[in-house]
Enzyme design. Structure first.
Site, PDB file in Angstrom:
ATOM      1  N   CYS A  92       2.671  -9.646  -5.963  1.00 21.57           N
ATOM      2  CA  CYS A  92       2.113  -8.058  -6.085  1.00 21.57           C
ATOM      3  C   CYS A  92       2.619  -7.241  -7.099  1.00 21.57           C
ATOM      4  O   CYS A  92       2.261  -6.103  -7.445  1.00 21.57           O
ATOM      5  CB  CYS A  92       2.157  -7.371  -4.641  1.00 21.57           C
ATOM      6  N   CYS A 242      -2.195  -1.119   7.110  1.00 18.91           N
ATOM      7  CA  CYS A 242      -2.272  -2.234   6.434  1.00 18.91           C
ATOM      8  C   CYS A 242      -2.851  -1.837   4.979  1.00 18.91           C
ATOM      9  O   CYS A 242      -4.220  -1.034   5.315  1.00 18.91           O
ATOM     10  CB  CYS A 242      -3.023  -3.611   6.732  1.00 18.91           C
ATOM     11  N   SER A 243      -2.741  -2.298   3.956  1.00 18.71           N
ATOM     12  CA  SER A 243      -3.605  -2.206   2.628  1.00 18.71           C
ATOM     13  C   SER A 243      -4.734  -3.066   2.662  1.00 18.71           C
ATOM     14  O   SER A 243      -4.778  -3.826   3.620  1.00 18.71           O
ATOM     15  CB  SER A 243      -2.632  -2.225   1.507  1.00 18.71           C
ATOM     16  N   LYS A 364      -3.399   1.633  -0.116  1.00 23.22           N
ATOM     17  CA  LYS A 364      -4.015   1.751   1.206  1.00 23.22           C
ATOM     18  C   LYS A 364      -5.597   2.188   1.107  1.00 23.22           C
ATOM     19  O   LYS A 364      -6.364   1.481   1.964  1.00 23.22           O
ATOM     20  CB  LYS A 364      -3.372   2.909   1.920  1.00 23.22           C
ATOM     21  N   HIS A 368      -6.000  -3.109  -2.931  1.00 22.98           N
ATOM     22  CA  HIS A 368      -4.834  -3.755  -3.165  1.00 22.98           C
ATOM     23  C   HIS A 368      -5.271  -5.355  -3.740  1.00 22.98           C
ATOM     24  O   HIS A 368      -4.932  -6.155  -3.085  1.00 22.98           O
ATOM     25  CB  HIS A 368      -3.544  -3.860  -2.205  1.00 22.98           C
TER      26      HIS A 368
END
Ligand code: ZN
Lengths: 421, 143
Positions: A92, A242-243, A364, A368
């Protein structure tokens, strides 16, 4: 300790709209959207022929799209062939790393104008394959047979943080509520709704389908976030911790101090770059409530720029999960260990607080697309520092110093940059 | 017996299948590693030997995973029926990642059954999934 031997500036930055685009838009389509957005942001004299090299961040188009040799293709789309084009991978943190190497290239004197990109299209494969692809960035030989997933690893960090510092569910809800608030003001975000709007939307849909009225009707966002409408994905983390699974691209033009003023009167200087690593397996780390890679990257970036945590006025931090934002604020030195949740609760990290965090909506709500995130964080900082953030998202003070924090996988890589006017 | 085997990840897993949690110990400074390493990261010595861990430890942290990896959904876990991913601190010092199991599958569904610091002991889990060779994974269960 390293120093930049020549100043490096961002002179243009843009992104595609983030969302679930497959199959309407694919890697090369999103890349063109990001390029156009970045080209349009350059104030004057932009000419793609001046660009000398492409630094492209991508986690795994191999697994998501069956495309692996992405850099020359994206250089082709931008019209850059036969100039050098390289893909950077660090989960990421892939495009944070691409940005760092672009900075190093310019600072070294090798180049004067380069293109940095981030790209990821995740929704081409079913969710279970997305989960597996993301899990491949963990220590798969040891963590996969133990059942680790990307949310599961951060959930384990959350469990440890709750145990050590008494962090509560609501402390994490506060992070989510704030980032929804910010995403609602970002026309490029995947979700452009506040939590209250999400609730209204769900009520409307339930009524339309003749479903029973949820218990949280008429209640607060906390009632909603504590309900079965917000199920556990990996206890103690829930869905809204969670994103998102996102498709999107971002692009930045970086220039040396010798040519920056040709393109703009208001360049944003990258004054510090830092990178750190940590054990791939969470279990092997000294601390389970802090990321050593963040601390190492921050130390280098701060030393290089001569700045400290107190100088930073806004930051985009890697909130792949709500707990990750909490831990980042502590690791970066903005708050003492265990105290970030207090600052968050008191509104200090909101847009109108004293240290606005993730004005873009963060991972968020902005979304992502993993390999794009690092570059997209820099896009937001570029807009905020030039006073050009859309809608009602612009912070109310003049931003002189900012920071981006981009974490890879479950924290085994971290890339940090500091920005000054 | 074990001394003859080269220190490799494959041999570590072969030992697991025989119910042995094996690592390596630095002959110079005594540092222990699991899985085993050939290089000591503490003193840079390359003189390391196999050691067996007791399999006793405590739960350092955990998550009950509802949306699992494909490998675990193939074992029957799913939303509402989570499994426990745990980080276990071994009594010899290092930590390991492992699936934490109880007397029944249902036992894993309830967060009340888990507490940071609870004592655990090793339990090798034989996983049989259709179309795959059976595997022996590192697991732990309450003492
Ligand atoms: Zn040693």
């Amino acid at each position: 300790m390293g120093k930049l031997s020549r100043k490096v500036a961002i002179v243009g930055a843009g992104m595609s709209k983030f969302g679930q685009w497959w199959p309407i838009k694919q890697n090369r389509d999103l890349w063109q959207d990001a390029l156009i957005s970045a080209m349009n942001s350059v104030d004057q004299n932009f000419d793609m022929n001046d660009v000398e090299e492409l630094f492209l961040g991508n986690f795994t188009a191999d697994l998501f799209n069956h495309e692996s040799h992405l850099a020359p293709l994206m250089a082709q789309i931008a019209g850059l062939n036969p100039k050098p084009a390289t893909r950077f991978e660090s989960a990421c943190a892939s495009s944070g790393l691409a940005l760092r190497h672009a900075v190093i290239s310019i600072a070294s004197g090798m180049t004067d104008l380069v293109l940095v990109g981030g790209i990821e299209t995740m929704t081409e494969v079913p969710t279970v394959d997305v989960t597996d692809a993301l899990a491949s960035a963990s220590d798969t030989r040891l963590e996969y047979p133990a059942g680790a997933t990307f949310p599961g690893l951060y959930a384990a960090v959350a469990t440890a943080h709750m145990h050590e510092y008494g962090t509560k569910d609501e402390d994490l809800f506060n992070v989510a509520i704030k980032n929804y608030e910010n995403g609602a003001q970002n026309p490029f975000a995947q979700v452009q709704m506040t939590i209250e709007q999400v609730m209204e939307d769900k009520l409307r849909k339930a009524e339309k389908r003749g479903k029973p009225t949820p218990k949280w009707k008429g209640g607060t966002p906390y009632d909603f976030l504590r309900s079965s409408s917000n199920p556990y994905i990996a206890y103690p983390l829930r869905l809204f911790d969670c994103s998102l699974v996102t498709d999107g691209a971002a692009a930045l033009f970086l220039a040396s101090e010798d040519v920056a003023k040709k393109y703009t009167d208001t360049p944003i200087w990258i004054t510090g770059t830092g990178q750190g690593s940590a054990t791939l397996q969470l279990a092997d780390r000294k601390s389970l409530t802090s990321f050593g890679a963040t601390k190492a990257a921050a130390e280098t970036a701060f030393q290089m720029s001569g700045l400290g945590p107190k100088d930073i006025q806004i930051a985009e931090v890697h909130d792949c999960f709500t707990i990750a934002e909490v831990v980042a604020l502590e690791d970066l030195g903005f708050y003492e260990k265990g105290k970030a949740v207090v600052g968050i609760r008191e509104g200090e990290t909101k847009r109108d607080g004293k240290l606005p965090i993730n004005t873009s909506g963060g991972l968020k709500t902005k979304g992502h697309p993993v390999g794009t995130t690092g570059a997209a964080q820099a896009v937001e900082i570029f807009k905020q520092m030039r006073g050009r953030a859309e809608r009602n998202r612009q912070v109310k003070f003049d931003v002189e110093c900012a920071l981006t924090h981009n974490l890879g996988g479950s924290g085994a890589t971290c890339v940090i940059h500091t920005y000054e006017k | 017996m074990s001394e003859e085997k080269e220190i490799t990840l494959r041999n570590y897993f072969d030992f697991l299948a025989k119910d042995k949690l094996m690592g390596s110990k630095c002959k110079k400074c005594g540092e222990v590693f699991v899985p085993p390493k050939k290089i000591c990261n503490k003193c840079q010595s390359t003189e390391l030997e196999w050691i067996e861990f007791s399999g006793k430890g405590t739960l350092a942290t955990y998550s009950l995973i509802h949306v699992g990896a494909r490998y675990f959904s193939a074992q029957g876990y799913r939303m509402g029926k989570p499994y426990c991913f745990g980080v276990i601190k071994l009594e010899e010092g290092p930590r390991v990642s492992a699936h934490v199991v109880g007397p029944s599958k249902e036992w894993e569904f309830d967060p009340a059954n888990f507490k940071v610091g609870m004592p655990l002991k090793k339990k090798i889990i034989k996983v049989e999934i259709e179309g795959r060779e059976p595997s022996f994974d590192l697991g732990f269960e309450p003492v």
